[in-house]
Design an enzyme around this catalytic site. Sequence first.
Site, PDB file in Angstrom:
ATOM      1  CG  HIS A   1      -0.448   2.282  -9.174  1.00 33.34           C
ATOM      2  ND1 HIS A   1      -0.590   1.853  -7.878  1.00 33.34           N
ATOM      3  CD2 HIS A   1      -1.546   3.035  -9.438  1.00 33.34           C
ATOM      4  CE1 HIS A   1      -1.735   2.315  -7.383  1.00 33.34           C
ATOM      5  NE2 HIS A   1      -2.321   3.052  -8.301  1.00 33.34           N
TER       6      HIS A   1
ATOM      7  CG  LEU B   1       9.572 -16.959  -4.229  1.00 33.70           C
ATOM      8  CD1 LEU B   1       9.652 -16.910  -2.700  1.00 33.70           C
ATOM      9  CD2 LEU B   1       9.905 -15.575  -4.795  1.00 33.70           C
TER      10      LEU B   1
ATOM     11  CG  ASP C   1      -2.069   0.959   1.135  1.00 37.78           C
ATOM     12  OD1 ASP C   1      -2.355   1.439   0.023  1.00 37.78           O
ATOM     13  OD2 ASP C   1      -2.696   1.239   2.177  1.00 37.78           O
TER      14      ASP C   1
HETATM   15  C1  IPE Z   1      -5.412  -2.731  -0.232  1.00 35.93           C
HETATM   16  O1  IPE Z   1      -5.062  -1.401  -0.374  1.00 35.93           O
HETATM   17  C2  IPE Z   1      -5.401  -3.402  -1.562  1.00 35.93           C
HETATM   18  C3  IPE Z   1      -4.085  -3.588  -2.173  1.00 35.93           C
HETATM   19  C4  IPE Z   1      -2.950  -3.294  -1.627  1.00 35.93           C
HETATM   20  C5  IPE Z   1      -4.105  -4.159  -3.482  1.00 35.93           C
HETATM   21  P1  IPE Z   1      -6.164  -0.242  -0.509  1.00 35.93           P
HETATM   22  O2  IPE Z   1      -5.424   1.025  -0.555  1.00 35.93           O
HETATM   23  O3  IPE Z   1      -7.064  -0.557  -1.635  1.00 35.93           O
HETATM   24  O4  IPE Z   1      -6.993  -0.416   0.834  1.00 35.93           O
HETATM   25  P2  IPE Z   1      -7.835   0.637   1.647  1.00 35.93           P
HETATM   26  O5  IPE Z   1      -8.766   1.279   0.667  1.00 35.93           O
HETATM   27  O6  IPE Z   1      -6.876   1.602   2.239  1.00 35.93           O
HETATM   28  O7  IPE Z   1      -8.534  -0.186   2.670  1.00 35.93           O
HETATM   29  C1  IPE Z   2      -1.561   0.258  -3.278  1.00 39.32           C
HETATM   30  O1  IPE Z   2      -1.340   1.625  -3.320  1.00 39.32           O
HETATM   31  C2  IPE Z   2      -1.754  -0.350  -4.621  1.00 39.32           C
HETATM   32  C3  IPE Z   2      -3.141  -0.728  -4.933  1.00 39.32           C
HETATM   33  C4  IPE Z   2      -4.156  -0.687  -4.115  1.00 39.32           C
HETATM   34  C5  IPE Z   2      -3.397  -1.157  -6.292  1.00 39.32           C
HETATM   35  P1  IPE Z   2      -2.541   2.660  -3.300  1.00 39.32           P
HETATM   36  O2  IPE Z   2      -2.926   2.962  -4.695  1.00 39.32           O
HETATM   37  O3  IPE Z   2      -3.668   2.178  -2.438  1.00 39.32           O
HETATM   38  O4  IPE Z   2      -1.837   3.900  -2.650  1.00 39.32           O
HETATM   39  P2  IPE Z   2      -2.476   4.928  -1.624  1.00 39.32           P
HETATM   40  O5  IPE Z   2      -3.013   4.131  -0.469  1.00 39.32           O
HETATM   41  O6  IPE Z   2      -3.560   5.643  -2.349  1.00 39.32           O
HETATM   42  O7  IPE Z   2      -1.345   5.801  -1.244  1.00 39.32           O
HETATM   43 MG    MG Z   3      -4.073   2.407  -0.485  1.00 36.04          MG
END
Ligand code: IPE
Ligand code: IPE
Ligand code: MG
Length: 244
Positions: free
Chosen positions: A38, A132, A21
């Site tokens: 990303h 792995l 995240d």
């Molecule tokens: C969780 O992250 C999903 C992934 C890392 C793919 P999100 O950013 O989507 O989760 P929330 O919205 O903070 O719960």
């Molecule tokens: C995690 O990073 C990746 C996915 C959920 C695909 P985020 O896109 O949720 O990044 P933040 O939480 O908005 O910073």
């Molecule tokens: Mg996020």
Amino acid sequence: MGDKSDKKARREASHVAIIMDGNGRWASNRGWPRLVGHRKGAERVKQIVRAAPDIGIQWLTIYAFSTENWKRSTEEVLGLMTIFTRYIEREADRIAADGVRMRFIGDRSKLDPKLQRLMAGIEARTANLTRLNLTVAINYGGRDEIARTIRHLAAEVAAGRLDPQAITDQVVSNCLDTAGLPDPDLVIRTSGETRTSNFLPWQAAYAEYEFTETLWPDFTADELVAILARFGNRDRRFGGVVSA
Ligand code: IPE
Ligand code: IPE
Ligand code: MG
């Protein structure tokens, strides 16, 4: 890794699951579009996958896209799907050469057919590799996975092939997307959020959790090593009493 006494004192996290995240914030902090974060995040995945076997990880499961992530803008969703597609196309040879068995969990029926074909292709190509076990969760949601499993088991019961009394923990586990994978020992979430966001609720019932403030694009193998060292010092009791 180490001699026998070393092994005894330290517990190893052979299955590590990561909620990657913070890509969006990493980019926004720099005034850049979220997709840049990303892309940087995907580069991090490569580095962590390469480092994992040498630091004692045999199973690595990463959360790439949740069933809730469809709520994001079309641009972001399509951008992420393109990143997944390119990752498989560009990394396939390297993954195979490194002895990585790659699998996917989640409901892939909702994904682009080309991506689905690439996923099935690399799963088949790497099916016999053992250095792995890399599992990527795409369109994965724990509740969705459990609901799909219940639908399947209910259909078996309705067809007279399954006795409801025969449904045990193990039977359920064997019907989840993660059938054949051990439960995670450790779940790591980056970016400072302390929630699990629908990731492996059944499988991680007894996992240890580590939360780090680091945003995923900044997460390094060194930090992973430090987290694993902390994990090694934890006492996992599984409902029993403290071991002597
Ligand atoms: C969780 O992250 C999903 C992934 C890392 C793919 P999100 O950013 O989507 O989760 P929330 O919205 O903070 O719960
Ligand atoms: C995690 O990073 C990746 C996915 C959920 C695909 P985020 O896109 O949720 O990044 P933040 O939480 O908005 O910073
Ligand atoms: Mg996020």
